[in-house]
Scaffold this motif. Sequence first.
Motif, mmCIF file in Angstrom:
data_model
loop_
_atom_site.group_PDB
_atom_site.id
_atom_site.type_symbol
_atom_site.label_atom_id
_atom_site.label_comp_id
_atom_site.label_asym_id
_atom_site.label_seq_id
_atom_site.Cartn_x
_atom_site.Cartn_y
_atom_site.Cartn_z
ATOM 1 N N PHE A 46 50.511 52.686 -7.006
ATOM 2 C CA PHE A 46 49.744 53.721 -7.474
ATOM 3 C C PHE A 46 48.336 54.054 -6.744
ATOM 4 C CE2 PHE A 46 46.236 51.186 -9.188
ATOM 5 C CZ PHE A 46 46.895 49.823 -9.323
ATOM 6 N N LEU A 47 47.990 55.203 -6.714
ATOM 7 C CA LEU A 47 46.924 55.778 -5.961
ATOM 8 C C LEU A 47 45.605 55.341 -6.733
ATOM 9 C CD1 LEU A 47 48.156 59.265 -4.723
ATOM 10 C CD2 LEU A 47 47.465 57.543 -3.261
ATOM 11 N N THR A 48 44.774 54.877 -6.072
ATOM 12 C CA THR A 48 43.443 54.359 -6.799
ATOM 13 C C THR A 48 42.335 54.500 -5.964
ATOM 14 O OG1 THR A 48 42.511 52.752 -8.153
ATOM 15 C CG2 THR A 48 43.718 51.941 -6.298
ATOM 16 N N TYR A 49 41.287 54.649 -6.444
ATOM 17 C CA TYR A 49 39.783 54.853 -5.807
ATOM 18 C C TYR A 49 39.531 53.390 -5.405
ATOM 19 C CZ TYR A 49 39.611 59.447 -7.382
ATOM 20 O OH TYR A 49 40.080 60.808 -7.686
ATOM 21 N N ARG A 50 39.192 53.573 -4.126
ATOM 22 C CA ARG A 50 38.795 52.117 -3.531
ATOM 23 C C ARG A 50 37.401 52.423 -2.890
ATOM 24 N NH1 ARG A 50 43.114 49.185 -1.550
ATOM 25 N NH2 ARG A 50 44.677 49.299 -3.205
ATOM 26 N N ARG A 51 36.615 51.361 -2.921
ATOM 27 C CA ARG A 51 35.328 51.363 -2.214
ATOM 28 C C ARG A 51 35.304 50.631 -1.065
ATOM 29 N NH1 ARG A 51 29.379 50.020 -4.309
ATOM 30 N NH2 ARG A 51 30.264 47.959 -4.677
ATOM 31 N N GLN A 52 34.764 50.993 -0.198
ATOM 32 C CA GLN A 52 34.428 50.302 1.189
ATOM 33 C C GLN A 52 33.072 50.137 1.682
ATOM 34 O OE1 GLN A 52 36.453 52.068 4.491
ATOM 35 N NE2 GLN A 52 36.786 50.210 5.683
ATOM 36 N N ARG A 53 32.675 49.077 2.043
ATOM 37 C CA ARG A 53 31.223 48.682 2.397
ATOM 38 C C ARG A 53 31.236 49.129 3.802
ATOM 39 N NH1 ARG A 53 28.017 44.674 5.006
ATOM 40 N NH2 ARG A 53 29.654 43.630 5.619
ATOM 41 N N MET A 54 30.253 50.006 4.036
ATOM 42 C CA MET A 54 30.010 50.401 5.569
ATOM 43 C C MET A 54 28.752 49.709 5.870
ATOM 44 S SD MET A 54 32.566 53.114 5.646
ATOM 45 C CE MET A 54 31.750 54.088 6.870
ATOM 46 N N PRO A 55 28.532 48.821 6.957
ATOM 47 C CA PRO A 55 27.601 48.259 7.371
ATOM 48 C C PRO A 55 26.681 49.214 7.965
ATOM 49 C CG PRO A 55 29.435 47.063 8.055
ATOM 50 C CD PRO A 55 29.977 48.373 7.371
ATOM 51 N N LYS A 56 25.440 48.908 7.739
ATOM 52 C CA LYS A 56 24.203 49.842 8.169
ATOM 53 C C LYS A 56 23.170 49.223 8.866
ATOM 54 C CE LYS A 56 21.544 53.788 7.016
ATOM 55 N NZ LYS A 56 20.565 54.093 5.861
ATOM 56 N N LEU A 57 22.844 49.573 10.164
ATOM 57 C CA LEU A 57 21.538 48.883 10.755
ATOM 58 C C LEU A 57 20.813 49.832 11.358
ATOM 59 C CD1 LEU A 57 20.670 46.002 12.136
ATOM 60 C CD2 LEU A 57 22.238 46.681 14.058
ATOM 61 N N ASP A 58 19.448 49.397 10.695
ATOM 62 C CA ASP A 58 18.496 50.625 11.337
ATOM 63 C C ASP A 58 17.592 49.790 12.327
ATOM 64 O OD1 ASP A 58 16.326 52.220 11.314
ATOM 65 O OD2 ASP A 58 16.318 52.899 9.347
ATOM 66 N N ILE A 59 17.955 50.201 13.478
ATOM 67 C CA ILE A 59 17.257 49.371 14.566
ATOM 68 C C ILE A 59 15.862 49.506 14.664
ATOM 69 C CG2 ILE A 59 17.063 49.097 17.109
ATOM 70 C CD1 ILE A 59 20.163 50.207 17.424
ATOM 71 N N LEU A 60 15.355 50.827 14.158
ATOM 72 C CA LEU A 60 13.824 51.039 14.278
ATOM 73 C C LEU A 60 12.912 50.359 13.470
ATOM 74 C CD1 LEU A 60 13.864 54.920 15.161
ATOM 75 C CD2 LEU A 60 13.457 53.023 16.733
ATOM 76 N N LYS A 61 13.603 50.407 12.210
ATOM 77 C CA LYS A 61 13.035 49.538 11.071
ATOM 78 C C LYS A 61 13.442 48.128 11.114
ATOM 79 C CE LYS A 61 12.652 53.280 7.949
ATOM 80 N NZ LYS A 61 13.490 53.963 6.969
ATOM 81 N N TYR A 68 27.980 52.479 0.961
ATOM 82 C CA TYR A 68 29.598 52.409 0.395
ATOM 83 C C TYR A 68 30.118 53.951 0.432
ATOM 84 C CZ TYR A 68 28.174 47.615 -1.109
ATOM 85 O OH TYR A 68 27.835 46.404 -0.875
ATOM 86 N N ARG A 69 31.451 53.600 0.964
ATOM 87 C CA ARG A 69 32.255 55.057 0.932
ATOM 88 C C ARG A 69 33.392 54.764 -0.201
ATOM 89 N NH1 ARG A 69 37.202 56.717 3.565
ATOM 90 N NH2 ARG A 69 38.118 54.578 4.184
ATOM 91 N N THR A 70 33.632 55.932 -0.785
ATOM 92 C CA THR A 70 34.632 55.852 -1.815
ATOM 93 C C THR A 70 35.824 56.657 -1.099
ATOM 94 O OG1 THR A 70 33.242 55.847 -3.474
ATOM 95 C CG2 THR A 70 35.577 56.502 -4.209
ATOM 96 N N PHE A 71 37.219 55.852 -1.224
ATOM 97 C CA PHE A 71 38.282 56.740 -0.782
ATOM 98 C C PHE A 71 39.467 56.441 -1.645
ATOM 99 C CE2 PHE A 71 40.946 53.094 0.588
ATOM 100 C CZ PHE A 71 40.015 52.130 0.946
ATOM 101 N N THR A 72 40.542 57.250 -1.522
ATOM 102 C CA THR A 72 41.680 57.098 -2.447
ATOM 103 C C THR A 72 42.620 56.184 -1.541
ATOM 104 O OG1 THR A 72 41.428 59.315 -3.005
ATOM 105 C CG2 THR A 72 43.194 58.411 -3.886
ATOM 106 N N GLY A 73 43.147 55.186 -2.148
ATOM 107 C CA GLY A 73 44.282 54.438 -1.444
ATOM 108 C C GLY A 73 45.438 53.875 -2.312
ATOM 109 N N ILE A 74 46.275 53.188 -1.694
ATOM 110 C CA ILE A 74 47.494 52.648 -2.481
ATOM 111 C C ILE A 74 47.220 51.255 -2.864
ATOM 112 C CG2 ILE A 74 49.727 51.555 -1.742
ATOM 113 C CD1 ILE A 74 49.998 54.719 -2.269
ATOM 114 N N ARG A 75 47.457 51.063 -4.075
ATOM 115 C CA ARG A 75 47.341 49.431 -4.620
ATOM 116 C C ARG A 75 48.823 49.132 -5.178
ATOM 117 N NH1 ARG A 75 42.871 45.865 -6.812
ATOM 118 N NH2 ARG A 75 44.261 44.038 -6.548
#
Lengths: 545, 380
Positions: A46-61, A68-75
């Motif tokens: 089934f198609l379902t919404y998935r959440r994916q973590r997107m690591p973020k690095l703020d070099i200046l700070k 997090y991004r949400t996408f539609t994927g297969i389960r």
Amino acid sequence: MVSIRSIPSTPSSLTHLDLQWIIKHREDRFTLCGRCTSVCPKEAIFLTYRRQRMPKLDILKKKRSSEYRTFTGIRQRTEPANRCIGCGMCATVCPNEAIGPEPNPNDPRVRLLHNDKGEAWKRGGRRNFRGSLLDRIMFTRISMLTDPALDAGRHEFQLNTLLGRVLSPEEFLRRKATGGWIPPVREIFPFIIGSMSFGALSPNMWLGLLQGVAYCNEVLGIPVVMATGEGGCPPWVLKSPYLKYIILQIASGYFGWDEIIRAIPDMQCDPAAIEIKYGQGAKPGDGGLLMWFKVSKLIARLRGVPEGVDLPSPPVHQTLYSIEESVMKMIQSLSMAWGFRVPVYPKISGSTSAKSVLNNLVRNPYASALMIDGVDGGTGAAYNVSMDATGHPIASNLRECYLDLVAQGKQNEIPLFAAGGVGKNGNVTQNGLALIMLGASGVHIGKYMMQSAAGCLGSEQNRCNVCNLGICPKGITSQNTKLYRRLDPDQVAERVADTFMAISTEMRKVLAPLGRSQSLPIGMSDAIGIDDAAAAEKLQIKYIC
Amino acid sequence: MCRLALKTASKPFSPYDVLTAMEAMQEGYDGSGLGLVLRGVKFTDFTYRTQDPILSGIAHTEAAYHRLDAFMQEKGFQLKYDHEFDVDFKKIEAQDRYKYFLRVYKLPASWKTYAADEVEEQLMLNRLELRKNGEDHGGDLTVFSFWPDVVTIKEVGWPLGIGKALHLNDDRIEARVVMAQGRQNTNYGINLYACHPFFIQGIATMTNGENTAYVPIKELLTGMHYPGYIGYQSDSEVFTHILHYVHKRLKLPLETYKHVITPLKTEELNMHPQGDFLKGMRNVCRRMIIDGPNCVIGSLQDETCIMVQDHKKLRPGTVGGKKGEWAMASEMCGVDAMIPDRDRSHDFQPMRENTVIIPPDRKEMKIWSQFDPYPLPQVA
Ligand code: SF4
Ligand code: SF4
């Protein structure tokens, strides 16, 4: 460690890694078209919404964080009822090669849970055992210098066999001189489309097979016949000139026989033969079983039953008191129904008792043949344990019966037909000819025909094998119009013709180097060998290595 | 390949003539043995009455020879003539030969009441009993035939050499029909019983070629449990037994043999005037269909000689001759050597549907085709 209750775990819970088929999908190719989920016969994905973590690095700070991004994927569903069957329909419909099943190389735990609510595992298809003794039999007596080999392409070969009781020459002459009854004998192609019922197969599949068979007979000159299985035959076929290509089966439920008997006065020709089913290789001791969801309006009419009810046939014929009585009653009354013009023979499951049945038939002047169905035979629906472990492999069973006939000098009188695993790994001609050289007059092929002529997805790895559920993704074994419209009868017919043309060519390719062309080499055991000393001894053929 | 030669003539001739003719065909053969069957026999030392059975074979030891004597006496056979071959043992390859016997007997007095069928049965059973007797004693007695007017000689070695060793050129034996074959069955172990021509109850055939349908046919014949259907040291023995079965046991006309071993196709039989009967015959005799390249040459008790071919691969076989004298051979040069002064334009090489017959009167060669009407009334 967390408390066990905080984990969603029950005795029956599974992960996708416990399933037999694991869906692999590539997100980078996904277009979210949804074709895979809609075609899946098991609703396994089934198609379902998935959440994916997107690591973020703020070099200046100098700070790390996550977005997090949400996408539609297969389960993939993990409940046994929705397990993926590996049919690959999702891959077939995917426009982007983004999805498909892969066999799980680990030990899939799901097989331990096929008994939900106390229901033992039922399925369709085959035995799920890839080994094949028949695949190991080779044709070793090659004509070379002692006699020249034949030319498979140029010479003429007599490939046909006989179905029917053959008299001894003495008795034939006696009856000819006195005007006695000569039992009917049919000259047919030795590869017969084995019994698959009109209820088990979809109308399109049945039509396609019949069209193909008619084409083989009338255009190609290959006299192929097909058996109906239990459950009758559509009335338009019964009254058509194609009936002569059909072996009508009567089984313990007698389904469809009201219709058949009523049609006799209107028949344009006689059927090829009548098969009385006493047993089936895939599920010895069980009668036929047509699940309620396959009992459509048409099937209900043919079988003379209400729509949408389970149709289990009894394991034995109700009239069966003893083999003598059964043989007497059934064979004789069915012979009589067609004025003794149609061969009538029993089909039994491979068994150590096959020889006793055979010896009884030898003494019955009306018995036309014996068909033995080995453990590797297929079925539309059976318990897994019956399919996997009950029955007898065909090779030794057939050989013992044949040698028994040889000892009595009766091998030309009662033809033996064999089935069960012919072509299970695709080597249909090799397997069939091996059985013929072990003593069979012909072989029945069912599963191979479905695979070759209709694209059945089933395999011995338990791929698909849901013929019992009415959800056949190819529309072969379903009475659901939406599904069986997928199958074009004309294309099936074409594939039937292709299949038999190829078998006939392959037969010549085997027989030519053996120097045989004048008659089917039934019992030519000097021509074959096997790389297993014990099997060679048992089959009384050569051991080769 | 075996070389085959058959000569039939109204006037008896020496078997040695046929052996010399075989020399013409020596190319392509291994010359490993000789099998000879003679019919219409004439002895210079003895006036032979054709109804008396002749026992042919080899005693390999003195003890076996005495056992044979005792056996025949006990059965009530009265020895009338014992042909003494003038043997040059030095010229014989095999070491264990005590005596080549060829003896004419008078039937036991107790058989007087027997019908002809019964006499034939008993003669065969006696031969089989003697054969068994030899086999039980380490193979010290080999019996080829025991039948009126039939002499059989078989030996290992070059055919003409054997003829010379046995002094067959001394004209002490002559015959009207001589069948000769020049090879031991080298495809399998050497065994005198494996050498053609094979003989059963007055019927003898020899073949060149390999019968690929041998095993199923052998199993069928063995399954008949008929006492004479034993042996099968050679794949060609089944041709003799099928002819015997069809002609002698089923009592069908000789034409039937070809219809049994190489039946016509269904399409052809559908057009045949007796197609229905012949299709039925094909079904019931299906296990006797031969395969492989074969030329079968045979002779019957009444001195009829026949030649038939297999259905497809057709080993060479030629028939030629003139009124009163005919020859059949696996090579045309063999026919030339046996009957040089014939009209060669009338030579015939049978095709798949033909049976060539030289009837006992030897007036002409008859050619039957399977497409010809079949003499059905004779069957009924
Ligand atoms: S392989 Fe078949 S059962 Fe599995 S997900 Fe794909 S369509 Fe569904
Ligand atoms: S494709 Fe259809 S017939 Fe083949 S195994 Fe699957 S359900 Fe059965």
